[in-house]
Design an enzyme around this catalytic site. Structure first.
Site, PDB file in Angstrom:
ATOM      1  N   CYS A 165      -2.679   9.622   1.159  1.00  0.00           N
ATOM      2  CA  CYS A 165      -2.632   8.180   1.385  1.00  0.00           C
ATOM      3  C   CYS A 165      -3.758   7.486   0.620  1.00  0.00           C
ATOM      4  CB  CYS A 165      -2.740   7.888   2.881  1.00  0.00           C
ATOM      5  SG  CYS A 165      -2.454   6.150   3.311  1.00  0.00           S
ATOM      6  N   CYS A 166      -4.960   8.027   0.695  1.00  0.00           N
ATOM      7  CA  CYS A 166      -6.092   7.456  -0.040  1.00  0.00           C
ATOM      8  C   CYS A 166      -5.860   7.538  -1.546  1.00  0.00           C
ATOM      9  CB  CYS A 166      -7.381   8.186   0.322  1.00  0.00           C
ATOM     10  SG  CYS A 166      -8.045   7.800   1.955  1.00  0.00           S
TER      11      CYS A 166
ATOM     12  N   CYS B 113      -9.792   1.077   6.280  1.00  0.00           N
ATOM     13  CA  CYS B 113      -8.443   0.722   6.715  1.00  0.00           C
ATOM     14  C   CYS B 113      -8.341   0.815   8.237  1.00  0.00           C
ATOM     15  CB  CYS B 113      -7.423   1.647   6.069  1.00  0.00           C
ATOM     16  SG  CYS B 113      -7.367   1.524   4.269  1.00  0.00           S
TER      17      CYS B 113
ATOM     18  N   CYS C 258      -7.784   4.221  10.081  1.00  0.00           N
ATOM     19  CA  CYS C 258      -8.785   5.265   9.855  1.00  0.00           C
ATOM     20  C   CYS C 258     -10.202   4.806  10.175  1.00  0.00           C
ATOM     21  CB  CYS C 258      -8.719   5.744   8.406  1.00  0.00           C
ATOM     22  SG  CYS C 258      -7.073   6.301   7.907  1.00  0.00           S
TER      23      CYS C 258
ATOM     24  N   CYS D 184     -12.967   8.922   1.198  1.00  0.00           N
ATOM     25  CA  CYS D 184     -11.619   8.524   0.769  1.00  0.00           C
ATOM     26  C   CYS D 184     -11.228   9.207  -0.532  1.00  0.00           C
ATOM     27  CB  CYS D 184     -11.536   7.011   0.611  1.00  0.00           C
ATOM     28  SG  CYS D 184     -12.574   6.344  -0.708  1.00  0.00           S
TER      29      CYS D 184
END
Length: 242
Positions: A125-126, A208, A211, A234
């Site tokens: 995702c990062c 985010c 997280c 990240c």
């Protein structure tokens, strides 16, 4: 301090070892002045708009009023972060502040990769929402500025003022390496800088929404990120790929 341009291919790790760090900014102002004098328009500040970012924006604006500031907008940030960006734009109207979007919307990411990817594979995702966008931003730049501090976490203790960035094949300039968390807030208060209101509610580090959590008790200034996970970064400041 040398006026020689340091590049990824012609890197000098010893360039700032003798820099005087006893001034108010512990060398940060001089490093920033050098960086923008030498790199000009080929240096970009990738800003998360955390507490450290407010200091760097203030210092950078005093050296280059139209400096390019890029925020990696994952579309998953707190509203307080977006509100802060608007306040910063109003205070420093000449700065070139841009919000960089990922190539995939959240809906496209859910359809093409996985729903709620930050739960299943936060590294991926990062990579999609932060690392790839920064790769695009830095594709035409020689150097970039980061707010890393040595005190933030064990993985950042070896950070220098000037770093050879293997991840982005660039030069990473880190003016705040000698600052403590108290130094950060002393400067913010002394200069009446804007900051993210979530800091007042026990959020030392803000990323985010999925997280980031508030913290209780003492910990490093990265506490609250990826709670109950071994993940601590990240990926912008590591060389490991997902």
């Amino acid at each position: 301090m040398s006026e020689t341009k340091i590049t990824y291919d012609d890197f000098n790790p010893h360039a700032f070892e003798t820099l005087d760090i006893t001034d108010e900014t512990k060398g940060a102002r001089e490093v920033i002045r050098w960086a923008y004098d030498v790199y000009g328009d080929s240096i970009i500040y990738s800003c998360s708009f955390g507490a450290e970012g407010m200091i760097l924006i203030d210092l950078i604006s005093s050296v280059k009023k139209d400096a390019e500031i890029v925020f990696l907008d994952t579309n998953l940030h707190f509203q307080e972060t977006y509100d802060l960006i608007d306040r910063v734009k109003a205070r420093y109207p000449e700065l070139n502040i841009k919000l960089k979007q990922p190539s995939l919307t959240l809906e496209e990411q859910a359809d093409q990769v996985a729903p709620a990817l930050w739960k299943q594979d936060p590294n991926q995702c990062c990579y999609i929402r932060k690392i790839k966008p920064l790769e695009e931003v830095l594709s035409g730049a020689t150097a970039w500025v980061s707010g890393l501090r040595r005190e933030q976490s064990p993985s950042r203790q070896a950070t220098n003022f000037i770093n050879k960035d293997e991840r982005f094949k660039s030069v990473k300039v880190c003016p705040l390496i000698h600052w403590t968390w108290d130094d950060v807030w002393d400067y913010i208060k002394a200069h009446d800088l804007h900051y993210n209101e979530l800091h007042d509610f026990n959020f030392p580090s803000i990323g985010c929404i999925p997280c980031t959590e508030a913290v209780s008790g003492n910990g490093d200034s990265r506490a609250g990120r990826w709670t109950n996970s071994t993940k601590t970064e990240c990926g912008l400041h590591t060389t490991n790929k997902p």
